[in-house]
Scaffold this active site. Sequence first.
Site, PDB file in Angstrom:
ATOM      1  CE  LYS A 193      -2.899   0.083   3.486  1.00 51.30           C
ATOM      2  NZ  LYS A 193      -2.931  -1.169   4.216  1.00 51.30           N
TER       3      LYS A 193
ATOM      4  CD  GLU B 129      -1.267   6.184   9.066  1.00 48.34           C
ATOM      5  OE1 GLU B 129      -0.180   6.186   8.489  1.00 48.34           O
ATOM      6  OE2 GLU B 129      -2.066   5.245   8.991  1.00 48.34           O
ATOM      7  NE  ARG B 130      -0.904  -0.006  14.567  1.00 49.29           N
ATOM      8  CZ  ARG B 130      -1.751  -0.273  13.576  1.00 49.29           C
ATOM      9  NH1 ARG B 130      -1.570   0.295  12.393  1.00 49.29           N
ATOM     10  NH2 ARG B 130      -2.765  -1.092  13.748  1.00 49.29           N
TER      11      ARG B 130
END
Length: 459
Positions: free
Chosen positions: A157, A183-184
């Site tokens: 991705k 998001e991390r």
Amino acid sequence: MKENNLGVIRSVRGSVVDVFFPKRLPDIYSRLVTGKDSSTEIEVISHLSANVVRCVALTQTSGLVRGLTVHDTNAPFMVPVGQHLLGRMLNVFGDTIDDKSPLEGGEWRSIHQPPVPMSQQATKTEIFETGIKAIDVLAPLERGGRAGLFGGAGVGKTVLITEMINNIVGQYEGVSLFCGIGERSREGEELYREMQDAGVLDRTVMIFGQMNEPPGARFRVGHAALTMAEYFRDEARQDVLLLIDNIFRFIQAGMEVSGLLGNIPSRVGYQPTLATELAELQERIANTRSGAITSVQAVYVPADDFTDPAAVHVFAYLSASIVLSRKRASEGLYPAIEPLQSGSKMLAPHIVGKRHYEIAQQIRQTLAHYEDLKDLIAMLGLEELTPEDRQVVSRARRLERFLTQPFHTTEQFTSIPGKTVHLQDALDGCERILNDEFAEMPERKLYMIGTIEEADKKV
């Protein structure tokens, strides 16, 4: 100029804060500040009575107590816009988070903007070429449209996203805007370094609402990103590629906010305002006469249930779906796009033209037939197939290899120069393979090339 308007906190429940204003109520979406050094930022969501507003915090609420003074800033949440944002990483408040010098000067705009009126939107449907064969031929994107990118971890991705950014910078002289919702921090840091290594960071703006932040921040980061994108489209008159990862986490943040506000949940526990909230975000992504915001959105489908209300509402806005397959990735067929599951509303004769449509349909039929024959081949072997079926297998395997492509952003790892392939060259190659022009050529010569002419030169 409005007078200084002060209120006091009446109650705090998680991220939801009720505030009493004796003078006058602040407007909906007003930004309020409170706490030590005015470090807690909250947004007005609703008016409960003539003197009380209900707010959602965009920062941590630890340390807030009843009776604490609240300042009305008489303005909504705002973010910076302009060319000086390129190459920077920001949070939902417009503060830099890339360990570089803070932004100075420039224009700031409200994160809440109305969608472009229908009268100002471009009515002509145009194809947005990415330079990636598998996408342009089988699932073409719409200029000013929304595409969904489906895929798990490790199937490519991020590589696909960085390649799209690289291509739009070179081909359209546009800018890219990456919006990370939930998001991390590890993912954001890795993406930043990958974009830096690929040389596309100086034409990219990155904005994050991280997973450890309150739901209010994750819920508003998409609106902040769109405000920045609208500047490049309307003022700079540039095409913008807006990448959102992950649109499901926007819905999830809205669900958390709705639960904290005490709203009665809808089906499967989702917020009753799901459709409205998603529409407020998606309708701002549009194609105008001055430029276009083309969006590619990573979509997580809960428990692979495509009837889930979140998936159903997101699908209603998508003009193209790109599905990444772990099986294809394991076979080394990169980009690992699954041709039979990916599709686009643009793939119609009156939009892409009769030739493109017919070639795409022939590719699908050939690959679908090959898929049906795989079990038979596994049990009996290729020799037991009829000559016609063997011909189909030969075509399908060559098509699969021709639809692979070396990327500019992976050049440092593979040592294969990246290729950007124009749509007509990709169609010519597919058509010639379907006509059996390369039936005698070894399959490996079609693997990881750009145009079909390169097959003859490959050793």
